[in-house]
Design an enzyme around this catalytic site. Structure first.
Site, PDB file in Angstrom:
ATOM      1  N   SER A 100      -9.417  -6.657   5.839  1.00  0.00           N
ATOM      2  CA  SER A 100      -9.156  -7.140   4.552  1.00  0.00           C
ATOM      3  C   SER A 100      -8.591  -8.526   4.716  1.00  0.00           C
ATOM      4  O   SER A 100      -8.027  -8.715   5.647  1.00  0.00           O
ATOM      5  CB  SER A 100      -8.455  -6.227   3.718  1.00  0.00           C
ATOM      6  OG  SER A 100      -8.142  -6.896   2.473  1.00  0.00           O
ATOM      7  N   TYR A 110      -0.344  -1.354   2.191  1.00  0.00           N
ATOM      8  CA  TYR A 110      -1.658  -1.710   2.586  1.00  0.00           C
ATOM      9  C   TYR A 110      -1.926  -2.610   3.202  1.00  0.00           C
ATOM     10  O   TYR A 110      -2.798  -2.442   4.357  1.00  0.00           O
ATOM     11  CB  TYR A 110      -2.518  -1.584   1.095  1.00  0.00           C
ATOM     12  CG  TYR A 110      -4.280  -1.947   1.264  1.00  0.00           C
ATOM     13  CD1 TYR A 110      -4.966  -1.190   1.609  1.00  0.00           C
ATOM     14  CD2 TYR A 110      -4.507  -3.356   0.925  1.00  0.00           C
ATOM     15  CE1 TYR A 110      -6.220  -1.546   2.163  1.00  0.00           C
ATOM     16  CE2 TYR A 110      -5.859  -3.540   1.054  1.00  0.00           C
ATOM     17  CZ  TYR A 110      -6.551  -2.680   1.735  1.00  0.00           C
ATOM     18  OH  TYR A 110      -7.966  -3.104   1.939  1.00  0.00           O
TER      19      TYR A 110
END
Length: 279
Positions: free
Chosen positions: A137, A151
């Site tokens: 990401s 995360y």
């Protein structure tokens, strides 16, 4: 005889993994797709056939992953392209997330990917060819999003071991690409793909605001088209010399450039003190 490459894709029952699977099958590739629920694969893609192999697999269970790889090799004879796509977003500040919430996110996002790599590498190494895609990401390159520290740290971990993996596998003619997507219009921010803290602390106002922005404003309005994202992954797999680092989406480029500027400014601002440690 079908000589198209064999793809092995985790997290394929929805989002980018599902779209990629469908596109690959339409283009004549052989695809083994995995999910925690095999029926969701069959429902969304179709039943097992000579080109498509749906597999129920838990990325956190290494023996289960090993069996899925063996099943794929038995069905197709080889694996050419591995896509580590399974994962979920855990929202929450470092203080409010419990040990279990943190460990669960790492078990899926980090150790799950490692389980797949560990059990696939012997085949890629022995056949002296292959391509590993680790989907991280933009949050695996820049982590300054309040409430997304855990995360992002899972995605930073993937980035770290992928850089080493690229060196590990280089002599075996196995390429490794670390993909940093921006926001794609999938269900990644929807229920079942994102988790909020079990015990939120309201004092963290910036985290709560960032959480609501993602769940209410960004979800459904992401700027990137997952159909195009899947096409980009296929195009990357066809390159003679694919990159180790690949940023996907204008927003990913924007955030990456901001991070580069921040680091460059920090280096310049403290160069005298920072380089004063030598003998």
């Amino acid at each position: 005889m079908n000589t198209k490459k064999v793809w092995f894709i985790t997290g394929a029952s929805k989002g980018l993994g599902l779209i990629l699977t469908k596109k690959l099958l339409l283009q004549g590739y052989n695809v083994a797709s995995t999910s925690r629920n095999k029926q969701s694969l069959i429902k969304n893609i179709g039943v097992e056939n000579k080109n498509f192999l749906p597999i129920e697999m838990d990325v956190t269970a290494s023996e289960n992953v090993k069996q899925a790889i063996l099943t794929t090799i038995s069905h197709f004879g080889r694996i050419d392209v591995l896509v580590n796509n399974a994962g979920y977003s855990q929202i929450g500040t470092l203080e409010e997330l419990s040990e279990t919430e943190v460990e669960d996110n790492f078990k899926v996002n980090v150790f799950g990917a490692l389980n797949v790599i560990r059990n696939t590498s012997p085949y890629l190494r022995n056949q002296k060819s292959g391509h590993i895609f680790n989907i991280t990401s933009i949050g695996g390159y820049t982590g300054n999003f309040a409430g997304f520290g855990i995360y992002c740290s899972t995605k930073f971990a993937i980035a770290g071991f992928t850089e080493a993996l690229a060196e590990d596998m280089k002599s075996f003619n196995v390429y490794t690409t670390l993909v940093y997507p921006g926001y794609f219009r999938t269900n990644f921010l929807s229920e079942g793909s994102v988790k909020t803290p079990n015990n939120p602390i309201e004092d963290y106002k910036s985290a709560r605001e960032m959480e609501q922005v993602h769940l209410k404003d960004i979800d459904g309005n992401q700027p990137n088209d997952p159909e195009k994202g899947a096409e980009v992954l296929i195009a990357l797999s066809q390159l003679e010399h694919p990159p180790v680092h690949f940023f996907m989406g204008e927003d990913a480029y924007h955030h990456a450039k901001l991070k580069l500027e921040t680091i460059e400014n920090a280096l310049k601002a403290h160069i005298t003190l920072g380089t004063s440690t030598g003998f």
